[in-house]
Design a protein around this motif. Structure first.
Motif, mmCIF file in Angstrom:
data_model
loop_
_atom_site.group_PDB
_atom_site.id
_atom_site.type_symbol
_atom_site.label_atom_id
_atom_site.label_comp_id
_atom_site.label_asym_id
_atom_site.label_seq_id
_atom_site.Cartn_x
_atom_site.Cartn_y
_atom_site.Cartn_z
ATOM 1 N N ASP A 22 90.206 -36.019 -39.490
ATOM 2 C CA ASP A 22 90.362 -37.329 -38.866
ATOM 3 C C ASP A 22 89.227 -37.623 -37.856
ATOM 4 N N ASP B 43 89.038 -39.778 -35.604
ATOM 5 C CA ASP B 43 89.520 -40.031 -34.243
ATOM 6 C C ASP B 43 89.703 -38.736 -33.463
ATOM 7 N N LYS B 44 90.010 -37.661 -34.182
ATOM 8 C CA LYS B 44 90.148 -36.368 -33.500
ATOM 9 C C LYS B 44 88.797 -35.947 -32.939
ATOM 10 N N THR C 35 86.418 -38.132 -32.154
ATOM 11 C CA THR C 35 86.186 -39.064 -31.051
ATOM 12 C C THR C 35 86.846 -38.557 -29.782
ATOM 13 N N LEU C 36 88.069 -38.029 -29.948
ATOM 14 C CA LEU C 36 88.782 -37.496 -28.789
ATOM 15 C C LEU C 36 87.944 -36.429 -28.087
ATOM 16 N N ILE C 37 87.375 -35.518 -28.868
ATOM 17 C CA ILE C 37 86.542 -34.458 -28.288
ATOM 18 C C ILE C 37 85.367 -35.070 -27.523
ATOM 19 N N TYR C 38 84.741 -36.101 -28.133
ATOM 20 C CA TYR C 38 83.592 -36.714 -27.462
ATOM 21 C C TYR C 38 84.014 -37.439 -26.185
ATOM 22 N N THR C 39 85.211 -38.072 -26.211
ATOM 23 C CA THR C 39 85.645 -38.761 -24.992
ATOM 24 C C THR C 39 86.002 -37.776 -23.896
ATOM 25 N N LEU C 40 86.347 -36.545 -24.275
ATOM 26 C CA LEU C 40 86.625 -35.527 -23.258
ATOM 27 C C LEU C 40 85.328 -34.883 -22.778
ATOM 28 N N GLY D 205 82.951 -33.539 -24.872
ATOM 29 C CA GLY D 205 82.517 -32.450 -25.744
ATOM 30 C C GLY D 205 81.321 -32.815 -26.598
ATOM 31 N N HIS E 244 81.640 -28.351 -29.788
ATOM 32 C CA HIS E 244 83.062 -28.359 -29.450
ATOM 33 C C HIS E 244 83.885 -28.919 -30.597
ATOM 34 N N LYS F 212 86.716 -26.584 -31.816
ATOM 35 C CA LYS F 212 88.037 -26.976 -31.326
ATOM 36 C C LYS F 212 88.825 -27.772 -32.360
ATOM 37 N N VAL F 213 88.127 -28.441 -33.256
ATOM 38 C CA VAL F 213 88.850 -29.286 -34.207
ATOM 39 C C VAL F 213 88.626 -28.854 -35.656
ATOM 40 N N PRO G 168 89.575 -24.821 -36.530
ATOM 41 C CA PRO G 168 91.015 -24.528 -36.443
ATOM 42 C C PRO G 168 91.856 -25.448 -37.318
ATOM 43 N N GLY G 169 91.395 -26.695 -37.483
ATOM 44 C CA GLY G 169 92.150 -27.622 -38.324
ATOM 45 C C GLY G 169 92.030 -27.312 -39.802
#
Lengths: 264, 259
Positions: free
Chosen positions: A162, A164-165, A167-172, A174, A178, A182-183, A186-187
């Protein structure tokens, strides 16, 4: 909490169904062996060509005692596991590189498709010439069957994570690194596990092909040698052992997968 | 105090495809004060989210400028922003706690103080009994709370909310919006909410920025001040305010002015 009678009944019914399936599976196996044995003994089939379960059992014992059967099994097992692990390392590695460089992935895609659809048994004679008749060749032969499909499957899986997942890392705050650790990785563990389950069988195929044409040890060698000197019990015994090996390896990977799902 | 926290000046942006150039934003200017809750509403697909992507630096600025506390935003000075997306994107392979500290992990800020703040937030927002649970064991509302804590742990200067409730069913949506809105207000966070839901915007925001359809330009900016009497303002109480409907109709008219 007490269960209602209907619930209890349902549970019993499900259990009975399960036992019935297990019983029928076992029954089918024993029936097959019995029919084979009886047909061979009564002369319905030629036991010289088709052998028989009792003959196979005897052959296994004599092979163990006189021909070092376990050495052959060990060699095949070693080559299969080596190619399997190398495919895992190189497959995941290559898929990660392709994910990191989508441009490179687009350039490489047609070549991967061609290499994947090529019948790998055609490569074995070439590998013998290039690398010599040795263990390395056989391991590479085992790898060649599984590697290209693995890369393609893993890369497709990595790219389907996904967006957006990520994107989430980049908004944090990363980076792509990362996102990978992180995604994406493991995903993708369920995907990797299912790729492994396919690979173990493919690697075994590749190793046997390699042993057919360039080995002095291993079950593939045993099979080709037995067919050349017409020792059918040897040949069929080797196939039965291969069957058992394949089942055990697949079963172990299934255990690994189940352990992972339960851990989650 | 007069200086706004965030100021957007004449932002324009186009998307480029093989079929041609699509103008997404046209001359967008507005500012947000510290502690203010701003909402951006517009027709779907008008480029609302694009504005948030520009502020957060996910998209490079093409034309125009963004100032944060008077300083121009550039690639080297990214803002400390908390971003909430439509879905919570809690990772199933991590426990709730591990999900919450994901940002700290990435920023290498796993200091005792930060971890203590994470613990405090988990307690404060009622997730302590789900600390070691998997995200799938949480309800939709709890999941959004966990996602909120994940960003709050980083103590962001600015919260960007990109339709964070639209994936929820209507009932949950109302209560989660109430929940999140109250939390953000009591924490005194500055926030920009992007939504296509007018009542959500009116119930949560101090100011509603109404955009036109693509290319988005600012149609009007409407300050919301509801007559609530002595009741404290939450998204839920706002919905019951007598002038709620007036604002709703006003924004509705603005959105449909050219239709």
């Amino acid at each position: 909490m007490r269960e209602s009678a209907l619930q209890e009944q349902y549970r019993q019914q499900q259990k009975r169904r399960k036992y019935r399936v297990h019983f029928l599976r076992l029954f089918l196996f024993i029936l097959f062996l019995a029919l084979w044995e009886i047909s061979a003994r009564t002369g319905l089939i030629d036991s010289f060509i088709f052998s028989s379960p009792s003959q196979i059992a005897e052959t296994c014992i004599s092979l163990t005692l006189e021909e070092g059967l376990f050495v052959h099994i060990g060699v095949t097992l070693y080559e299969t596991l080596a190619s399997f692990l190398l495919v895992l390392v190189f497959g995941v590695g290559a898929a990660v590189v392709l994910w990191l460089f989508p441009g490179a992935a687009r350039v490489c895609e047609p070549y991967l498709v061609i290499l994947n659809s090529l019948p790998k048994s055609a490569l074995a004679p070439l590998l013998i010439v290039w690398l010599g008749a040795n263990t390395t060749t056989i391991i590479v032969s085992g790898m060649s069957v599984a590697i290209f499909g693995s890369i393609m499957n893993l890369y497709t899986g990595f790219s389907e994570i996904d967006k957006d997942k990520l994107t989430l890392i980049y908004t944090l705050g990363g980076t792509k690194r990362h996102a990978l650790f992180k995604v994406v990785l493991p995903g993708s563990i369920p995907l990797i596990l299912s790729v492994l389950k396919v690979n173990i069988g493919l690697c075994l195929v590749g190793v046997i092909i390699g042993e057919f044409i360039g080995a002095r040890q291993g079950l593939g060698f045993l099979i080709i040698y037995a067919s050349q000197v017409f020792k059918m019990p040897w040949l069929i015994s080797s196939i039965v052992i291969l069957c058992v090996i394949a089942v055990i390896l697949y079963f172990l990977l299934n255990l690994l997968e189940r352990w992972y799902t339960r851990k989650r | 105090m007069n200086q706004p926290l965030l100021e957007l000046q004449n932002l324009s942006l186009s998307y480029h495809t093989m079929e041609g150039e699509v103008a997404a934003l046209s001359d967008i200017s507005f500012s947000v004060r510290e502690g203010e809750f701003a909402a951006v509403v517009g027709p779907s697909g008008c480029g609302k989210s694009t504005i948030l992507n520009l502020i957060s630096g996910l998209l490079p600025i093409e034309k125009g400028e963004i100032f944060f506390r008077g300083e121009k935003l550039s690639k080297d000075s990214p803002l400390n922003i908390g971003y909430m997306l439509q879905k919570d994107h809690l990772f199933e392979w991590r426990t709730v706690y591990k999900n919450i500290i994901l940002g700290l992990e990435i920023r290498r800020q796993m200091t005792p103080e930060n971890l203590a703040r994470a613990d405090a937030l988990i307690d404060q927002y009622g997730l302590s009994s789900f600390r070691d649970a998997r995200p799938s064991q949480l309800s939709g509302g709890m999941r959004q709370r966990a996602a909120l804590i994940r960003t709050m742990v980083l103590d962001p200067d600015l919260m960007l909310l990109d339709e964070p409730f639209s994936a929820l069913d209507y009932q949950t949506r109302l209560s989660v919006a109430d929940d999140i809105g109250t939390i953000l207000r009591s924490a005194g966070k500055t926030a920009i909410l992007v939504t296509h839901d007018i009542s959500e915007a009116v119930s949560m925001a101090d100011r509603v920025i109404v955009l036109s359809s693509r290319p988005a330009r600012i149609r009007t900016i409407i300050p919301i001040s509801l007559s609530l009497g002595n009741t404290p303002r939450t998204p839920m109480t706002s919905r019951n305010a007598p002038d709620f409907k007036t604002y709703f109709n006003l924004i509705w008219k603005e959105l449909h002015a050219d239709a």
